[in-house]
Design a protein around this motif. Sequence first.
Motif, mmCIF file in Angstrom:
data_model
loop_
_atom_site.group_PDB
_atom_site.id
_atom_site.type_symbol
_atom_site.label_atom_id
_atom_site.label_comp_id
_atom_site.label_asym_id
_atom_site.label_seq_id
_atom_site.Cartn_x
_atom_site.Cartn_y
_atom_site.Cartn_z
ATOM 1 N N LEU A 1 0.824 -1.205 0.000
ATOM 2 C CA LEU A 1 0.000 0.000 0.000
ATOM 3 C C LEU A 1 0.860 1.259 0.000
ATOM 4 O O LEU A 1 2.084 1.202 -0.005
ATOM 5 N N ASN A 2 0.174 2.417 0.024
ATOM 6 C CA ASN A 2 0.816 3.738 0.037
ATOM 7 C C ASN A 2 1.570 3.992 -1.259
ATOM 8 O O ASN A 2 1.014 3.788 -2.328
ATOM 9 N N PRO B 1 2.877 0.499 -4.836
ATOM 10 C CA PRO B 1 2.182 0.847 -6.072
ATOM 11 C C PRO B 1 3.093 1.464 -7.136
ATOM 12 O O PRO B 1 2.900 1.225 -8.329
ATOM 13 N N GLU C 1 -6.298 -5.023 -2.125
ATOM 14 C CA GLU C 1 -6.368 -4.022 -1.061
ATOM 15 C C GLU C 1 -7.312 -4.486 0.049
ATOM 16 O O GLU C 1 -8.267 -5.226 -0.213
ATOM 17 N N SER D 1 -11.262 3.362 -1.328
ATOM 18 C CA SER D 1 -10.096 2.487 -1.376
ATOM 19 C C SER D 1 -9.591 2.158 0.023
ATOM 20 O O SER D 1 -9.628 2.983 0.929
ATOM 21 N N ASP E 1 -6.516 1.493 0.388
ATOM 22 C CA ASP E 1 -5.141 2.000 0.346
ATOM 23 C C ASP E 1 -5.181 3.466 0.772
ATOM 24 O O ASP E 1 -5.892 4.265 0.164
ATOM 25 N N MET F 1 -3.386 5.876 0.147
ATOM 26 C CA MET F 1 -3.114 6.797 -0.955
ATOM 27 C C MET F 1 -4.399 7.163 -1.686
ATOM 28 O O MET F 1 -4.581 8.302 -2.128
ATOM 29 N N GLY F 2 -5.303 6.213 -1.807
ATOM 30 C CA GLY F 2 -6.569 6.483 -2.479
ATOM 31 C C GLY F 2 -7.462 7.418 -1.704
ATOM 32 O O GLY F 2 -8.387 8.008 -2.258
ATOM 33 N N ALA G 1 -6.292 11.326 -4.651
ATOM 34 C CA ALA G 1 -6.943 10.527 -5.686
ATOM 35 C C ALA G 1 -6.175 10.560 -7.005
ATOM 36 O O ALA G 1 -6.142 9.568 -7.743
ATOM 37 N N TYR H 1 -3.211 8.179 -6.757
ATOM 38 C CA TYR H 1 -3.713 6.804 -6.746
ATOM 39 C C TYR H 1 -4.117 6.358 -8.149
ATOM 40 O O TYR H 1 -3.772 5.257 -8.598
ATOM 41 N N HIS I 1 -2.264 3.331 -10.390
ATOM 42 C CA HIS I 1 -3.004 2.096 -10.652
ATOM 43 C C HIS I 1 -3.634 2.048 -12.046
ATOM 44 O O HIS I 1 -4.469 1.190 -12.319
#
Length: 310
Positions: free
Chosen positions: A30-31, A35, A52, A64, A66, A68-69, A73, A76, A80
């Motif tokens: 994550l973070n 990614p 996730e 999300s 995660d 970061m999401g 945004a 993220y 992805h």
Amino acid sequence: MSHTPTAHTIPTAPKPLKPLRGVRVLSLALNLPGPAALMRLKAMGATCLKAEPPGPKGAPPGTSGDPMGQYNATAYATLHGGIKVITLDLKTDWGQQKLHQELARTDVLLTSFRPSALVKLGLGWKALHKTYPALSVVAIVGAPGARAEEPGHDLTYLADAGLVTGLDLPATLFADMGGALMASEATLQAVLAQKTSGKGSFQEVALSDAAGWLALPRSWGLTQPQGAVGGAHAGYRVYPCKDGRVAVAALEPHFAAALCAAAGVPVTGMATLFQSATHNAIANFLAGQTRRQLDKLAQVKDIPLHTLAH
């Protein structure tokens, strides 16, 4: 007699290599570092899947899991793009069952949990290697070995490496992005090793090691104030100009000579570039030039510089 003009052939950029085509990567990371590594692996042709955890309790549907999401945004979405993302609660039997279905057809597993958390989830290296002998694991941690359980983040790893020199935050997340590069490199190593041995491997990528690698030029003195690229060389600095700033990188002798010639500074050797008089002369010259003038100077005199707004 007329002639048909010959069309000029415009060279096309070479197609990017896809050395990981056919390689399946599953990421639980994550973070940012995980990614970012997965984004690079996809660019190299890997088939990438991201799993996730569920979003925060009470959050709107589709949130999300995660972080970061949740706080950026745009980042993220970029990280992805084109990557399939599924939601798995690894603390449930269903989540574990679905995970192991994916692991059975995965070549490389990417994680970013503390080692103790992986063991609790049944994802310790010994257990995984016994069940999936051909599976490789790239584990992103904060610090290596026994320190992998310590809490930390990009800023603390940069501080420990001597890369936080004042009260301002670093311009970007160097340890995280450097760690992502190291993780993608570790994945390439794992895939190569798999092809020769037929067995999976375990590799630990520490963000503190990434920070330490990035800090090497500073430890050698190169970017210290007395270093050639730390401000001591008059041809390698950021100066104010008439309507902004200019980053000058005239480090090599021929570039430095061109800069000094433009500024009217006589050069009698490399030592000239380290003298305060040279610094002052170049600073005064650049202060009287606009960004447009300096851009033109760079083009005409072949001087490496880049102008910036205030």
